[in-house]
Design a protein around this motif. Structure first.
Motif, PDB file in Angstrom:
ATOM      1  N   ALA A  22      52.145  25.563  50.850  1.00  0.00           N
ATOM      2  CA  ALA A  22      52.828  24.591  50.000  1.00  0.00           C
ATOM      3  C   ALA A  22      53.842  25.259  49.068  1.00  0.00           C
ATOM      4  CB  ALA A  22      51.804  23.803  49.178  1.00  0.00           C
ATOM      5  N   GLY A  23      53.906  26.591  49.107  1.00  0.00           N
ATOM      6  CA  GLY A  23      54.873  27.295  48.269  1.00  0.00           C
ATOM      7  C   GLY A  23      54.406  27.552  46.857  1.00  0.00           C
ATOM      8  N   ARG A  24      53.121  27.368  46.581  1.00  0.00           N
ATOM      9  CA  ARG A  24      52.590  27.610  45.243  1.00  0.00           C
ATOM     10  C   ARG A  24      52.128  29.063  45.128  1.00  0.00           C
ATOM     11  NH1 ARG A  24      49.807  22.911  46.832  1.00  0.00           N
ATOM     12  NH2 ARG A  24      47.876  24.098  46.883  1.00  0.00           N
ATOM     13  N   VAL A  25      53.104  29.960  45.197  1.00  0.00           N
ATOM     14  CA  VAL A  25      52.818  31.391  45.119  1.00  0.00           C
ATOM     15  C   VAL A  25      53.836  32.054  44.201  1.00  0.00           C
ATOM     16  CG1 VAL A  25      51.787  31.499  47.410  1.00  0.00           C
ATOM     17  CG2 VAL A  25      54.225  31.849  47.164  1.00  0.00           C
ATOM     18  N   ARG A  26      53.551  33.291  43.823  1.00  0.00           N
ATOM     19  CA  ARG A  26      54.519  34.065  43.047  1.00  0.00           C
ATOM     20  C   ARG A  26      54.398  35.516  43.485  1.00  0.00           C
ATOM     21  NH1 ARG A  26      52.172  34.812  36.981  1.00  0.00           N
ATOM     22  NH2 ARG A  26      49.990  35.099  37.527  1.00  0.00           N
ATOM     23  N   PRO A  27      55.423  36.292  43.248  1.00  0.00           N
ATOM     24  CA  PRO A  27      55.397  37.687  43.682  1.00  0.00           C
ATOM     25  C   PRO A  27      54.232  38.445  43.044  1.00  0.00           C
ATOM     26  CG  PRO A  27      57.599  37.060  42.986  1.00  0.00           C
ATOM     27  CD  PRO A  27      56.677  35.927  42.601  1.00  0.00           C
ATOM     28  N   PHE A  28      53.642  39.355  43.825  1.00  0.00           N
ATOM     29  CA  PHE A  28      52.530  40.155  43.316  1.00  0.00           C
ATOM     30  C   PHE A  28      52.924  40.937  42.080  1.00  0.00           C
ATOM     31  CE2 PHE A  28      50.299  44.193  43.022  1.00  0.00           C
ATOM     32  CZ  PHE A  28      49.006  43.728  42.808  1.00  0.00           C
ATOM     33  N   GLU A  29      54.118  41.482  42.072  1.00  0.00           N
ATOM     34  CA  GLU A  29      54.567  42.291  40.944  1.00  0.00           C
ATOM     35  C   GLU A  29      54.510  41.501  39.644  1.00  0.00           C
ATOM     36  OE1 GLU A  29      56.192  41.989  43.839  1.00  0.00           O
ATOM     37  OE2 GLU A  29      55.843  43.997  44.638  1.00  0.00           O
ATOM     38  N   GLU A  30      54.896  40.228  39.703  1.00  0.00           N
ATOM     39  CA  GLU A  30      54.848  39.358  38.522  1.00  0.00           C
ATOM     40  C   GLU A  30      53.406  39.146  38.065  1.00  0.00           C
ATOM     41  OE1 GLU A  30      55.539  34.654  37.835  1.00  0.00           O
ATOM     42  OE2 GLU A  30      57.148  35.713  38.869  1.00  0.00           O
ATOM     43  N   PHE A  31      52.526  38.824  39.009  1.00  0.00           N
ATOM     44  CA  PHE A  31      51.110  38.645  38.677  1.00  0.00           C
ATOM     45  C   PHE A  31      50.520  39.922  38.098  1.00  0.00           C
ATOM     46  CE2 PHE A  31      46.849  39.727  40.087  1.00  0.00           C
ATOM     47  CZ  PHE A  31      46.110  38.779  39.401  1.00  0.00           C
ATOM     48  N   ASP A  32      50.793  41.058  38.757  1.00  0.00           N
ATOM     49  CA  ASP A  32      50.239  42.342  38.336  1.00  0.00           C
ATOM     50  C   ASP A  32      50.669  42.682  36.913  1.00  0.00           C
ATOM     51  OD1 ASP A  32      48.781  44.821  38.985  1.00  0.00           O
ATOM     52  OD2 ASP A  32      50.776  45.741  38.803  1.00  0.00           O
ATOM     53  N   ARG A  33      51.956  42.509  36.622  1.00  0.00           N
ATOM     54  CA  ARG A  33      52.478  42.809  35.287  1.00  0.00           C
ATOM     55  C   ARG A  33      51.769  41.944  34.232  1.00  0.00           C
ATOM     56  NH1 ARG A  33      57.308  42.484  36.590  1.00  0.00           N
ATOM     57  NH2 ARG A  33      57.583  40.262  36.248  1.00  0.00           N
ATOM     58  N   GLU A  34      51.654  40.643  34.506  1.00  0.00           N
ATOM     59  CA  GLU A  34      51.015  39.737  33.554  1.00  0.00           C
ATOM     60  C   GLU A  34      49.531  40.069  33.380  1.00  0.00           C
ATOM     61  OE1 GLU A  34      49.778  35.148  33.822  1.00  0.00           O
ATOM     62  OE2 GLU A  34      51.938  35.498  33.981  1.00  0.00           O
ATOM     63  N   PHE A  35      48.832  40.332  34.480  1.00  0.00           N
ATOM     64  CA  PHE A  35      47.414  40.666  34.430  1.00  0.00           C
ATOM     65  C   PHE A  35      47.180  41.923  33.598  1.00  0.00           C
ATOM     66  CE2 PHE A  35      43.644  42.817  36.004  1.00  0.00           C
ATOM     67  CZ  PHE A  35      42.706  41.785  36.046  1.00  0.00           C
ATOM     68  N   ARG A  36      47.998  42.952  33.830  1.00  0.00           N
ATOM     69  CA  ARG A  36      47.849  44.206  33.102  1.00  0.00           C
ATOM     70  C   ARG A  36      48.117  44.013  31.611  1.00  0.00           C
ATOM     71  NH1 ARG A  36      47.452  48.766  36.101  1.00  0.00           N
ATOM     72  NH2 ARG A  36      47.534  48.475  38.341  1.00  0.00           N
ATOM     73  N   GLU A  37      49.118  43.206  31.266  1.00  0.00           N
ATOM     74  CA  GLU A  37      49.406  42.929  29.854  1.00  0.00           C
ATOM     75  C   GLU A  37      48.230  42.208  29.196  1.00  0.00           C
ATOM     76  OE1 GLU A  37      53.061  40.748  29.761  1.00  0.00           O
ATOM     77  OE2 GLU A  37      54.272  42.488  30.320  1.00  0.00           O
ATOM     78  N   GLN A  38      47.674  41.226  29.871  1.00  0.00           N
ATOM     79  CA  GLN A  38      46.570  40.441  29.317  1.00  0.00           C
ATOM     80  C   GLN A  38      45.299  41.261  29.117  1.00  0.00           C
ATOM     81  OE1 GLN A  38      46.104  37.161  32.012  1.00  0.00           O
ATOM     82  NE2 GLN A  38      47.800  36.010  31.117  1.00  0.00           N
ATOM     83  N   HIS A  39      45.120  42.277  29.948  1.00  0.00           N
ATOM     84  CA  HIS A  39      43.881  43.054  29.906  1.00  0.00           C
ATOM     85  C   HIS A  39      44.067  44.455  29.333  1.00  0.00           C
ATOM     86  CE1 HIS A  39      41.650  39.949  32.012  1.00  0.00           C
ATOM     87  NE2 HIS A  39      42.730  39.786  32.755  1.00  0.00           N
ATOM     88  N   GLY A  40      45.227  44.710  28.743  1.00  0.00           N
ATOM     89  CA  GLY A  40      45.461  45.985  28.085  1.00  0.00           C
ATOM     90  C   GLY A  40      45.485  47.177  29.018  1.00  0.00           C
ATOM     91  N   LEU A  41      45.935  46.972  30.244  1.00  0.00           N
ATOM     92  CA  LEU A  41      45.995  48.057  31.225  1.00  0.00           C
ATOM     93  C   LEU A  41      47.395  48.656  31.244  1.00  0.00           C
ATOM     94  CD1 LEU A  41      44.071  46.248  34.074  1.00  0.00           C
ATOM     95  CD2 LEU A  41      43.166  47.954  32.488  1.00  0.00           C
TER      96      LEU A  41
END
Length: 50
Positions: free
Chosen positions: A27-46
């Motif tokens: 359905a196109g409800r995806v986003r680039p891994f790099e975007e997810f990874d960057r956000e995840f790392r920021e949220q978890h202090g990595l």
């Protein structure tokens, strides 16, 4: 017997989660891994990836 049923329930949950992910992708409800990874790392202090 109860442990076996629990295993079956868990496998079905996993199957449903995979099916939902495939449907989201189609359905196109995806986003680039790099975007997810960057956000995840920021949220978890990595540290950022190299």
């Amino acid at each position: 017997m109860e442990a076996y049923l629990q295993i079956l329930v868990e496998r079905d949950r996993e199957r449903l989660a995979i099916a939902e992910g495939i449907e989201a992708m189609r359905a196109g409800r995806v986003r680039p891994f790099e975007e997810f990874d960057r956000e995840f790392r920021e949220q978890h202090g990595l540290e950022p990836r190299c």
